[in-house]
Design a protein around this motif. Structure first.
Motif, PDB file in Angstrom:
ATOM      1  N   VAL A 114       0.859  -1.183   0.000  1.00  0.00           N
ATOM      2  CA  VAL A 114       0.000   0.000   0.000  1.00  0.00           C
ATOM      3  C   VAL A 114       0.898   1.237   0.000  1.00  0.00           C
ATOM      4  CG1 VAL A 114      -1.650   1.331   1.365  1.00  0.00           C
ATOM      5  CG2 VAL A 114      -1.924  -1.154   1.142  1.00  0.00           C
ATOM      6  N   PRO A 115       0.825   2.075  -1.038  1.00  0.00           N
ATOM      7  CA  PRO A 115       1.800   3.178  -1.175  1.00  0.00           C
ATOM      8  C   PRO A 115       1.562   4.309  -0.191  1.00  0.00           C
ATOM      9  CG  PRO A 115       0.185   3.283  -2.932  1.00  0.00           C
ATOM     10  CD  PRO A 115      -0.098   2.019  -2.178  1.00  0.00           C
ATOM     11  N   GLY A 116       2.647   4.927   0.246  1.00  0.00           N
ATOM     12  CA  GLY A 116       2.559   6.094   1.109  1.00  0.00           C
ATOM     13  C   GLY A 116       2.314   7.358   0.318  1.00  0.00           C
ATOM     14  N   ASP A 117       2.176   8.477   1.020  1.00  0.00           N
ATOM     15  CA  ASP A 117       1.821   9.738   0.373  1.00  0.00           C
ATOM     16  C   ASP A 117       2.928  10.295  -0.511  1.00  0.00           C
ATOM     17  OD1 ASP A 117      -0.676   9.707   1.503  1.00  0.00           O
ATOM     18  OD2 ASP A 117      -0.156  11.001   3.188  1.00  0.00           O
ATOM     19  N   ASP A 118       4.164   9.806  -0.371  1.00  0.00           N
ATOM     20  CA  ASP A 118       5.219  10.270  -1.270  1.00  0.00           C
ATOM     21  C   ASP A 118       5.006   9.760  -2.685  1.00  0.00           C
ATOM     22  OD1 ASP A 118       6.836  11.787   0.544  1.00  0.00           O
ATOM     23  OD2 ASP A 118       7.458   9.902   1.450  1.00  0.00           O
ATOM     24  N   ALA A 119       4.314   8.640  -2.832  1.00  0.00           N
ATOM     25  CA  ALA A 119       4.072   8.047  -4.146  1.00  0.00           C
ATOM     26  C   ALA A 119       2.696   8.469  -4.652  1.00  0.00           C
ATOM     27  CB  ALA A 119       4.185   6.526  -4.071  1.00  0.00           C
ATOM     28  N   ALA A 184      17.469   0.581  16.291  1.00  0.00           N
ATOM     29  CA  ALA A 184      18.328   1.230  15.296  1.00  0.00           C
ATOM     30  C   ALA A 184      17.518   1.750  14.124  1.00  0.00           C
ATOM     31  CB  ALA A 184      19.401   0.253  14.812  1.00  0.00           C
ATOM     32  N   VAL A 185      16.518   0.972  13.683  1.00  0.00           N
ATOM     33  CA  VAL A 185      15.664   1.424  12.587  1.00  0.00           C
ATOM     34  C   VAL A 185      14.856   2.638  13.022  1.00  0.00           C
ATOM     35  CG1 VAL A 185      13.700   0.809  11.120  1.00  0.00           C
ATOM     36  CG2 VAL A 185      15.546  -0.834  11.481  1.00  0.00           C
ATOM     37  N   GLY A 186      14.317   2.601  14.247  1.00  0.00           N
ATOM     38  CA  GLY A 186      13.583   3.750  14.749  1.00  0.00           C
ATOM     39  C   GLY A 186      14.453   4.993  14.829  1.00  0.00           C
ATOM     40  N   ALA A 187      15.693   4.823  15.262  1.00  0.00           N
ATOM     41  CA  ALA A 187      16.616   5.960  15.333  1.00  0.00           C
ATOM     42  C   ALA A 187      16.912   6.503  13.941  1.00  0.00           C
ATOM     43  CB  ALA A 187      17.910   5.532  16.022  1.00  0.00           C
ATOM     44  N   ALA A 188      17.051   5.611  12.957  1.00  0.00           N
ATOM     45  CA  ALA A 188      17.296   6.055  11.585  1.00  0.00           C
ATOM     46  C   ALA A 188      16.119   6.867  11.057  1.00  0.00           C
ATOM     47  CB  ALA A 188      17.559   4.845  10.689  1.00  0.00           C
ATOM     48  N   GLN A 189      14.897   6.425  11.355  1.00  0.00           N
ATOM     49  CA  GLN A 189      13.713   7.150  10.905  1.00  0.00           C
ATOM     50  C   GLN A 189      13.632   8.543  11.526  1.00  0.00           C
ATOM     51  OE1 GLN A 189      10.920   3.965  12.021  1.00  0.00           O
ATOM     52  NE2 GLN A 189      10.260   3.883   9.881  1.00  0.00           N
ATOM     53  N   ARG A 190      14.075   8.663  12.772  1.00  0.00           N
ATOM     54  CA  ARG A 190      14.052   9.974  13.426  1.00  0.00           C
ATOM     55  C   ARG A 190      15.164  10.884  12.923  1.00  0.00           C
ATOM     56  NH1 ARG A 190      12.883   6.403  17.674  1.00  0.00           N
ATOM     57  NH2 ARG A 190      15.065   6.366  18.357  1.00  0.00           N
ATOM     58  N   ALA A 191      16.270  10.281  12.469  1.00  0.00           N
ATOM     59  CA  ALA A 191      17.432  11.080  12.063  1.00  0.00           C
ATOM     60  C   ALA A 191      17.300  11.649  10.661  1.00  0.00           C
ATOM     61  CB  ALA A 191      18.702  10.237  12.163  1.00  0.00           C
ATOM     62  N   ALA A 192      16.589  10.964   9.783  1.00  0.00           N
ATOM     63  CA  ALA A 192      16.496  11.411   8.387  1.00  0.00           C
ATOM     64  C   ALA A 192      15.269  10.793   7.743  1.00  0.00           C
ATOM     65  CB  ALA A 192      17.760  11.021   7.612  1.00  0.00           C
ATOM     66  N   ARG A 193      14.889  11.356   6.615  1.00  0.00           N
ATOM     67  CA  ARG A 193      13.704  10.877   5.916  1.00  0.00           C
ATOM     68  C   ARG A 193      14.084   9.827   4.890  1.00  0.00           C
ATOM     69  NH1 ARG A 193       9.672  14.221   1.934  1.00  0.00           N
ATOM     70  NH2 ARG A 193       7.832  12.913   2.206  1.00  0.00           N
ATOM     71  N   TYR A 194      13.496   8.636   5.024  1.00  0.00           N
ATOM     72  CA  TYR A 194      13.649   7.558   4.053  1.00  0.00           C
ATOM     73  C   TYR A 194      12.321   7.451   3.309  1.00  0.00           C
ATOM     74  CZ  TYR A 194      17.708   6.191   6.848  1.00  0.00           C
ATOM     75  OH  TYR A 194      18.908   6.175   7.522  1.00  0.00           O
ATOM     76  N   ALA A 195      12.346   7.648   2.007  1.00  0.00           N
ATOM     77  CA  ALA A 195      11.088   7.758   1.281  1.00  0.00           C
ATOM     78  C   ALA A 195      11.085   6.891   0.033  1.00  0.00           C
ATOM     79  CB  ALA A 195      10.830   9.216   0.895  1.00  0.00           C
ATOM     80  N   ILE A 196       9.884   6.504  -0.389  1.00  0.00           N
ATOM     81  CA  ILE A 196       9.647   5.859  -1.674  1.00  0.00           C
ATOM     82  C   ILE A 196       8.606   6.712  -2.399  1.00  0.00           C
ATOM     83  CG2 ILE A 196       8.803   3.795  -2.847  1.00  0.00           C
ATOM     84  CD1 ILE A 196       9.624   2.160  -0.440  1.00  0.00           C
ATOM     85  N   PRO A 197       8.957   7.308  -3.545  1.00  0.00           N
ATOM     86  CA  PRO A 197      10.187   7.122  -4.314  1.00  0.00           C
ATOM     87  C   PRO A 197      11.397   7.781  -3.643  1.00  0.00           C
ATOM     88  CG  PRO A 197       8.850   8.816  -5.304  1.00  0.00           C
ATOM     89  CD  PRO A 197       8.005   8.215  -4.222  1.00  0.00           C
TER      90      PRO A 197
END
Length: 547
Positions: A114-119, A184-197
């Motif tokens: 299910v795509p997020g709002d970035d897509a 670690a994944v939660g910390a990565a999400q807080r540190a920067a935006r990982y998006a698709i696309p």
């Protein structure tokens, strides 16, 4: 590899003996792709006058998801004077479907998260198909197309368990490392935006640092060395990227989780409600069929595009019509190059600098997809019930999906199991894939799945095998930085305030727009569709400007 191959063949023979059936009676063939067509580009094409010349305003070279999305964008803009050329006999690329003895099945990609709002473009497409709609101010997806439960199971320690993360019988140390990785994944999400696309990502310094090393090296630096955790993460990377944790970048490994639903330790958190997947018996072929259907005679399949030459006033595209043997020349005002990068670099003249640089660093993974037609349901081992996605712990393959899982029939019956195998980490994997006979792969599949299903050979009627020599781009270290450079060069152009500025168009090839998931560094539906949509929208804007 010789030792592994010998063991696989031996396992197939032993498995056949236990089942009481001669496996040579199982029928099948290679299907779905024709590698020899693409390999025609390896040799120089001597000049010959075209047998036929056609004129079109906009031409799309490549009929994968990116090319089909570009065609849809043109149609939505009211631009009908276009044509699409596709190498294979059906459009869709590695998102095509097929049939084995009357049962639909995937030939490649088998689901869409299910795509997020970035897509946004993907969301709009799903809304157009009626798959999503607003109810009481909230988006809802048609439950008939969401994957039915049970969704996933893992054959681990001799029995099936729910979910793909090994949990049955693992120790306290393993669970502790699961929790640490989740943190670690939660910390990565807080540190920067990982998006698709990926173009919507932050490209933050911390992400570029992750991009510089392999995922395996990053895990070691974090002290995450548990065997079960590493197997799971390696499986996830092979499944999404075609290669494991020792090959893909740390950014890619974290992006797999951080761009979607995170990572949750069993019993200590649940996935988001929007973390479902859409799937169909023919996999993403259901989507590509609906993209291709409106094209009619504008879709030309069985075409080998061997030259795309751009000039100041237009673009000349030469192609071979495989069925007739005739050489076609297409004269177009502009072209969407929706070809894999290694192909585009061979055929585009003159070669734009951006294409040359990205093609030189591209690494792609070969894939094999095997469709096993069964006359009856398989007997099952103890544990979790048969699921849509079924994976064997420690296996070289990626498990199988059941094509009839979405069926509402009250009693299970004949079905097709689709088994996947990524060879991105196999030395000379492409040669290994294309040079082995069909019987070799039949034996490999039977040997691997026989551990969980000893009656498989006795119930199998046919096995059809699809091979992709360049199935997907692998996000090796350095890919994110290349995408960042590409993004900055596009932004600096400032061509317009419209979607034109999102398309991959460079000053040294102004009549060409590039669109393929290779430009995103890895291959998922959302990446290909977004790039294709941007290219098609850009060409529609250009057409209006020229008029």
């Amino acid at each position: 590899m010789r030792r592994r191959t010998a063991l696989a063949a031996l396992g197939g023979s032993l498995f056949a003996g236990c089942s009481g059936r001669n496996i040579d009676a199982i029928q099948g063939t290679f299907t779905g792709t024709t590698p020899e067509r693409g390999h025609l580009l390896r040799e120089p094409w001597p000049y010959r006058a075209p047998d036929i010349t056609r004129t079109v305003h906009t031409l799309i070279a490549g009929g994968g998801i990116a090319g089909l999305a570009a065609a849809r964008a043109l149609r939505l803009a009211g631009h009908d004077d276009f044509a699409l050329l596709e190498l294979e006999d059906a459009a869709g690329g590695n998102s095509r479907g097929g049939q084995v003895l009357g049962i639909a099945c995937p030939l490649g990609a088998h689901y869409l998260p299910v795509p997020g709002d970035d897509a946004r473009a993907v969301q709009d497409f799903l809304e157009e198909l009626g798959l999503r709609r607003r109810v009481a101010g909230r988006w809802q997806y048609d439950e008939r197309h969401l994957c039915h439960s049970p969704q996933e199971r893992l054959f681990f320690n001799g029995q099936w368990q729910d979910g793909l993360l090994p949990v049955q019988g693992v120790g306290a140390d393993t669970l502790a490392q699961y929790r640490r990785f989740a943190q670690a994944v939660g910390a990565a999400q807080r540190a920067a935006r990982y998006a698709i696309p990926v173009q919507k990502s932050a490209f933050a310094p911390v992400q570029l640092a992750q991009d510089a090393i392999t995922f395996k090296a990053w895990l070691s630096a974090q002290g995450l060395d548990d065997v079960q955790l590493r197997w799971y993460l390696d499986y996830c990377c092979r499944d999404d990227f075609g290669a494991g944790i020792g090959t893909v970048s740390a950014w890619a490994g974290l992006h797999y989780f951080a761009s979607r639903h995170g990572f949750h330790t069993p019993g200590e958190g649940e996935r988001d409600a929007d973390a479902g997947v859409l799937t169909w018996p023919q996999g993403n072929g259901w989507l590509s069929e609906r993209l291709a259907a409106p094209l009619g005679d504008r879709l030309h399949t069985g075409r080998v595009v061997y030259r795309i030459e751009s000039s100041r006033h237009g673009v000349t595209v030469d192609a071979l019509d495989v069925a007739s043997g005739r050489r076609e020349r297409w004269q177009a005002r502009q072209v969407v190059v929706a070809l894999p990068l290694h192909v585009a670099a061979r055929v585009v003249q003159p070669l734009p600098a951006a294409l040359r640089e990205r093609a030189a660093t591209l690494r792609s993974a070969p894939w094999l997809v095997a469709n096993l037609r069964l006359r009856a349901p398989l007997q099952d081992r103890p544990g979790a019930a048969p699921s849509w996605d079924n994976v064997l712990y420690g296996s070289a393959g990626l498990g199988y999906v059941d094509a009839m899982h979405q069926s509402l029939a009250p009693v299970p019956g004949p079905t097709v199991l689709t088994w996947y195998h990524a060879l991105g980490d196999v030395p000379q994997g492409r040669e290994h894939l294309l040079q082995r006979p069909w019987s070799h792969w039949r034996d490999v599949v039977l040997a691997e799945l026989g551990a969980a299903h000893p009656d498989l050979a006795a119930k199998m009627l046919r096995i059809d095998i699809t091979r992709y020599g360049h199935a997907m781009a692998v996000p090796v270290p350095g890919v994110l930085n290349e995408i960042r450079r590409q993004r900055l060069s596009i932004q600096r152009r400032k061509l317009s305030k419209s979607e034109y500025s999102d398309a991959l168009i460079w000053p040294d090839a102004p009549l060409l727009a590039f669109a393929h998931s290779d430009w995103s560094g890895y291959s998922v539906f959302e990446e290909a569709f977004t790039l294709g949509h941007a290219a098609g929208a850009a060409m529609a804007v250009r057409r209006q400007a020229l008029v």
